[in-house]
Design a protein around this motif. Structure first.
Motif, mmCIF file in Angstrom:
data_model
loop_
_atom_site.group_PDB
_atom_site.id
_atom_site.type_symbol
_atom_site.label_atom_id
_atom_site.label_comp_id
_atom_site.label_asym_id
_atom_site.label_seq_id
_atom_site.Cartn_x
_atom_site.Cartn_y
_atom_site.Cartn_z
ATOM 1 N N ILE A 1 0.745 -1.278 -0.097
ATOM 2 C CA ILE A 1 0.029 0.076 0.124
ATOM 3 C C ILE A 1 0.898 1.243 -0.093
ATOM 4 O O ILE A 1 1.919 1.387 0.694
ATOM 5 C CB ILE A 1 -0.943 -0.103 1.309
ATOM 6 N N ARG B 1 -10.631 -2.763 3.149
ATOM 7 C CA ARG B 1 -11.058 -3.931 2.367
ATOM 8 C C ARG B 1 -9.685 -4.670 2.413
ATOM 9 O O ARG B 1 -9.981 -6.157 2.244
ATOM 10 C CB ARG B 1 -10.933 -3.140 0.798
ATOM 11 N N GLU C 1 -10.503 3.551 3.703
ATOM 12 C CA GLU C 1 -11.415 2.697 3.121
ATOM 13 C C GLU C 1 -10.918 1.377 2.569
ATOM 14 O O GLU C 1 -11.144 0.375 2.381
ATOM 15 C CB GLU C 1 -12.663 3.148 2.511
ATOM 16 N N ASN C 2 -9.751 1.780 1.840
ATOM 17 C CA ASN C 2 -8.805 0.708 1.070
ATOM 18 C C ASN C 2 -8.177 -0.223 2.027
ATOM 19 O O ASN C 2 -7.936 -1.514 1.805
ATOM 20 C CB ASN C 2 -7.504 1.546 0.285
ATOM 21 N N PHE D 1 -2.416 6.806 2.204
ATOM 22 C CA PHE D 1 -3.359 5.910 1.896
ATOM 23 C C PHE D 1 -4.721 6.083 2.332
ATOM 24 O O PHE D 1 -5.048 7.152 3.363
ATOM 25 C CB PHE D 1 -2.936 4.318 2.755
ATOM 26 N N ASP D 2 -5.768 5.637 1.781
ATOM 27 C CA ASP D 2 -7.284 5.745 2.189
ATOM 28 C C ASP D 2 -7.607 4.839 3.199
ATOM 29 O O ASP D 2 -7.418 3.286 2.896
ATOM 30 C CB ASP D 2 -8.046 5.640 1.002
#
Length: 115
Positions: free
Chosen positions: A100, A111, A107-108, A104-105
């Protein structure tokens, strides 16, 4: 039993963000350096590790190698602020499940954890 996530990053902000995002649903462990992370892997046996590549002391690549040598079957995702394809490919070849890029997000991240 709650699943354990280990966050290894020298940035207080990154560790705080991960802890805030996951502490309600998972047991979250944190380490600011590689050798501490290896000891936590041995004693706590996390299910998932997020491991920064560039850290002072031993690098994330060396930490990955040491974690793999423990035999603990943790899934390891690398964190990187600079996308260097050669380094990413090296870590994947060493057994990392993915990577990653920062920033970073959240929500990612969710997941990745859910998968």
């Amino acid at each position: 039993m709650r699943h354990k996530i280990l966050i290894v990053d020298d940035s207080d902000n990154i560790r705080f963000t991960f802890n805030s995002a996951f502490s309600g649903d998972y047991s979250v462990l944190t380490a600011s350096e590689g050798l501490v992370a290896v000891e936590l892997v041995k004693t706590e046996r996390p299910d998932l590790v997020f491991l920064d590549i560039n850290m002072p002391g031993i690098s994330g690549i060396e930490t990955l190698k040491l974690i793999k040598m423990t035999g603990v079957p943790a899934i390891i995702w690398m964190l990187t602020g600079v996308e260097d394809l050669a380094v990413v490919m090296k870590t994947l070849g060493m057994g990392a499940s993915g990577y990653i890029t920062k920033p970073f997000d959240v929500e990612n991240l969710r997941r990745v954890v859910l998968n």
